[in-house]
Design a protein around this motif. Structure first.
Motif, short mmCIF file in Angstrom:
data_model
loop_
_atom_site.label_atom_id
_atom_site.label_comp_id
_atom_site.label_asym_id
_atom_site.label_seq_id
_atom_site.Cartn_x
_atom_site.Cartn_y
_atom_site.Cartn_z
N UNK A 43 -7.50 4.67 -7.26
CA UNK A 43 -8.08 4.73 -8.60
C UNK A 43 -7.24 3.92 -9.58
N UNK A 44 -7.89 3.07 -10.33
CA UNK A 44 -7.17 2.22 -11.27
C UNK A 44 -6.69 2.95 -12.50
N UNK A 45 -7.22 4.13 -12.76
CA UNK A 45 -6.93 4.82 -14.02
C UNK A 45 -5.94 5.97 -13.88
N UNK A 46 -5.51 6.30 -12.65
CA UNK A 46 -4.56 7.40 -12.50
C UNK A 46 -3.73 7.24 -11.25
N UNK A 47 -2.56 7.86 -11.30
CA UNK A 47 -1.66 7.87 -10.14
C UNK A 47 -2.13 8.94 -9.16
N UNK A 48 -1.95 8.68 -7.88
CA UNK A 48 -2.23 9.68 -6.85
C UNK A 48 -0.95 9.93 -6.06
N UNK A 49 -0.83 11.13 -5.53
CA UNK A 49 0.39 11.50 -4.81
C UNK A 49 0.25 11.41 -3.30
N UNK A 50 -0.98 11.39 -2.80
CA UNK A 50 -1.18 11.38 -1.36
C UNK A 50 -2.01 10.18 -0.93
#
Length: 190
Positions: A43-50
């Motif tokens: 996603x370009x608008x948020x960080x992901x952790x997995x």
């Protein structure tokens, strides 16, 4: 049931009962015969952790209880690109009221409205006047429908925080998702 197809995309990091509630209520409201659950790889608008594959597996477990749901990885960071690739006949793109408020700032929102109708989920506390102003500012306001959903005070970030604090999440996610998060040791190192 109609042949209407819904699209529900997100990071799903992790998927939770609020996602399921929105999906279930949208299936009923729009009489969807299929719901394409799209796990956005990057996603370009948020960080992901997995990793995308882990989020995909969690989403498959979460949405397994909805017969209409078909879970897949979405390689596009932008909704407009995903919709163009899917090439569906008049699908309903499901978003939350907060996403609708930001919709004019999306990449090519006018094209998104050409490719899909918008079903925007509202909860008590959403300012409907603000949402109506946003809708009125768009080129195809008739392509947007607000629908109320039962509120769920759940967020993926809140779940990750609870896991990091070693607090239970059993009431927030489906049992299979909680078990897989525990098995993989996800979200613990915070």
């Amino acid at each position: 049931m109609s042949e209407a197809v819904g699209i529900f995309g997100g990071a799903f990091d992790p998927p939770h009962n609020g996602h399921l509630a929105l999906a279930g209520e949208a299936i009923d409201h729009f009489r969807l015969s299929r719901l394409l659950v799209r796990v956005v790889a990057d996603p370009g608008h948020k960080e992901v952790e997995t990793a995308p594959e882990v989020r995909l597996a969690l989403a498959e477990l979460a949405f397994a209880m909805l017969d209409e749901a078909e879970v897949a990885l979405d390689g596009f960071a932008r909704t407009v690109d995903s919709l163009e690739a899917l090439d569906l006949a008049d699908p309903v793109l499901l978003i939350g009221a907060d996403e609708l408020a930001a919709f004019p700032n999306w990449t090519r929102p006018e094209r998104v409205l050409e490719l899909a109708r918008i079903g925007a989920a509202t909860r008590p506390g959403n300012d409907l006047r603000d949402l109506e102003r946003v809708i009125g500012s768009l080129p195809r306001p008739e392509r947007i429908e607000l629908f109320p959903i039962t509120p769920h005070a759940i967020s993926s970030s809140g779940i990750r925080e609870r896991i990091g604090l070693e607090l239970p999440i059993d009431e927030l996610v489906p049992a299979a998702v909680a078990a897989e998060i525990d098995r993989l040791g996800l979200y613990r190192a915070r």
